[in-house]
Design an enzyme around this catalytic site. Structure first.
Site, short mmCIF file in Angstrom:
data_model
loop_
_atom_site.label_atom_id
_atom_site.label_comp_id
_atom_site.label_asym_id
_atom_site.label_seq_id
_atom_site.Cartn_x
_atom_site.Cartn_y
_atom_site.Cartn_z
N HIS A 1 34.86 77.54 17.43
CA HIS A 1 34.24 78.59 18.24
C HIS A 1 34.77 78.50 19.65
O HIS A 1 34.88 77.41 20.21
CB HIS A 1 32.72 78.43 18.25
N ASP B 1 19.65 84.68 18.58
CA ASP B 1 20.89 84.80 19.34
C ASP B 1 21.39 86.24 19.35
O ASP B 1 21.89 86.72 20.37
CB ASP B 1 21.99 83.88 18.78
N ARG C 1 21.75 89.46 27.31
CA ARG C 1 22.41 88.73 28.41
C ARG C 1 23.62 89.50 28.92
O ARG C 1 23.89 89.54 30.12
CB ARG C 1 22.84 87.34 27.93
N SER D 1 23.36 79.39 22.46
CA SER D 1 23.85 80.56 21.73
C SER D 1 24.94 80.15 20.75
O SER D 1 24.89 80.46 19.54
CB SER D 1 24.39 81.58 22.74
N LYS E 1 24.29 79.65 16.38
CA LYS E 1 25.09 80.43 15.41
C LYS E 1 25.89 79.50 14.50
O LYS E 1 25.97 79.69 13.30
CB LYS E 1 26.12 81.27 16.18
N1 URA Z 1 29.93 82.64 23.00
C1 URA Z 1 28.72 82.69 22.40
O1 URA Z 1 28.60 82.72 21.18
N2 URA Z 1 27.63 82.72 23.19
C2 URA Z 1 27.70 82.68 24.54
O2 URA Z 1 26.68 82.69 25.17
C3 URA Z 1 28.97 82.63 25.16
C4 URA Z 1 30.08 82.61 24.36
#
Ligand code: URA
Length: 430
Positions: A87, A166, A173, A188, A192
């Protein structure tokens, strides 16, 4: 519980109790007409208070666990191959997932990936992949598992049952200038990634003007926080800190970036994208325990066409046509270089903001993105440029967008200044 008390506690610098955290996340994610509901404006106020006041380690751990509990956690333990995911915390021109996922799958790992949409000036993998004609991001957990079993890699949106907190908070956000908060980013990303059921995780934590964490110290803190949250939940997690002062590759925008990532899959593409794809691929395979003497190398999978074959299978499995032309914006215009010399700076955040203004990203959470909009760069820092030659081509459906985008780019580049070089991989943790 009263949401106003919770907002007030954080606004005044207090520590939220585990009960307050569980309640507000549950009510925000799953509240309906019969159970408590927390309004967007209340969550936005709390997000702003968290951005200013921060969170203790205990609060962050409880907040992430509550975000995870707001939905289901997938379990792929029965799968034949080890699972691993990566990620990115968000960058400009960062279509690495598009090249990396099929590459790692071609090397033998399974990659279950829940991705996000564009956030602020940064792009999102789902917006990029949706520019491929027919490609669907909205898979159910059953479909996700089937694609993972059949093809080995799947990239999709978290459905209503996965990390719902999220999904709502991310969009909120984006529209309320509350993205750049270490605890909100860490929770966040990790909620995920833990929900998707991956067995191991590699984080690409971006550092520099185009990243949410502009300096190495705060990026390292974010990386360590997420590595620790992964360990807390039994998922071995490692992180690379990588440079995001200038965009990755030469194209910024959804379809434009997919086209460039496909060039990487074809064995070509820009050197920085190839280096990052191979480096992250090796980390992912090592994290999944697949780095022994018999292991396949990501560079070989790019060179021998197996990564490209896997990409085509992955796209088809999600309804897309990998051979169909990608969408193009209706209008283009060029920005010219004002003087000759070496291009010494091209600011990633300004380029990302310009691409957003061209329609590649959103200004409100309801906006849709324009798949062909964005920017093609004709030079990167370190290149010699001539006065009057093109620096960038802007792509948009509506020419009225060119003015605001050009304004975002004014002052974003420098010819003949002091040369600053940034290594692509700045650090490593975990
Ligand atoms: N990537 C994400 O999944 N969440 C964030 O808050 C910032 C980058």
């Amino acid at each position: 519980m009263d949401p106003i008390d919770i907002i007030t506690t954080k606004r005044d610098g207090g520590e939220l109790s585990p009960e307050q955290i569980d309640w507000i996340i549950g009510a925000y994610a799953n509240g309906d007409d019969t159970t408590p509901r927390v309004a967007d404006e209340q969550m936005a106020a709390l997000a702003m208070a968290i951005l200013w006041r921060g969170m203790t380690r205990a609060e962050l751990s409880g907040w992430t666990a509550a975000m995870l509990r707001s939905g289901k956690r997938l379990d792929f333990t029965g799968l034949e191959r080890p699972t691993v995911d990566k990620h990115s915390t968000g960058g400009v021109g960062d279509a690495i997932t598009v090249a990396l996922t099929p590459t790692v799958v071609a090397c033998g790992a399974a990659v279950p990936q829940l991705s996000g949409r564009g956030l602020g000036h940064t792009g999102g993998t789902l917006d990029k992949l949706e520019s491929v004609p027919g490609w669907r991001s909205d898979l159910s957990p059953t479909e996700m598992r089937r694609v993972l079993e059949d093809v080995g890699g799947v990239v999709c949106a978290p459905g209503p049952e996965l990390a719902p907190a999220d999904r709502r908070l991310y969009a909120l956000r984006d529209a309320t200038a509350t993205v750049d908060s270490l605890p909100l980013i860490a929770s966040s990303v990790m909620s995920k990634k833990l929900a998707e059921g991956t067995g191991a995780l590699v984080l690409d934590v971006k550092v520099g003007s185009g990243a949410f964490m502009p300096d190495t110290g705060s990026a390292r803190e974010l990386a360590q926080t997420m590595v620790d949250l992964g360990a807390d939940h039994g998922v071995p997690t490692r992180a690379l800190l990588t440079a995001m002062d200038t965009p990755l590759g030469y194209r910024v925008g959804n379809a434009l970036e997919v086209a460039e990532a496909v060039e990487v899959l074809a064995g070509g593409g820009p050197a920085d994208m190839v280096e990052l794809t191979v480096t992250l691929g090796r980390e992912m395979l090592a994290a999944a325990g697949m780095d022994g003497p018999a292991a396949r190398d990501p560079a070989a999978a790019l060179a021998d066409g197996s990564a490209m074959d896997t990409w085509r299978r992955m796209v088809r499995a999600q309804g897309g046509d990998p051979m169909a032309p990608l969408p193009e914006a209706r209008e283009t215009t060029r920005i010219l270089v004002p003087e000759s010399g070496e291009l010494t700076r091209l600011d990633a955040r300004a380029v990302g903001e310009a691409a957003r203004r061209l329609g590649a990203g959103r200004s409100t959470k309801e906006d849709s993105v324009s798949p062909g909009a964005g920017i093609t760069l004709h030079a990167k820092p370190g290149d010699d440029v001539r006065a009057g030659s093109p620096l960038a081509t802007l792509h948009a459906d509506d020419p009225a967008r060119f003015g605001p985008a050009s304004e975002a780019l004014a002052g974003a580049y420098e010819v003949g200044g002091k040369r600053r070089t940034f290594p692509l991989v700045v650090g490593k943790l975990g």
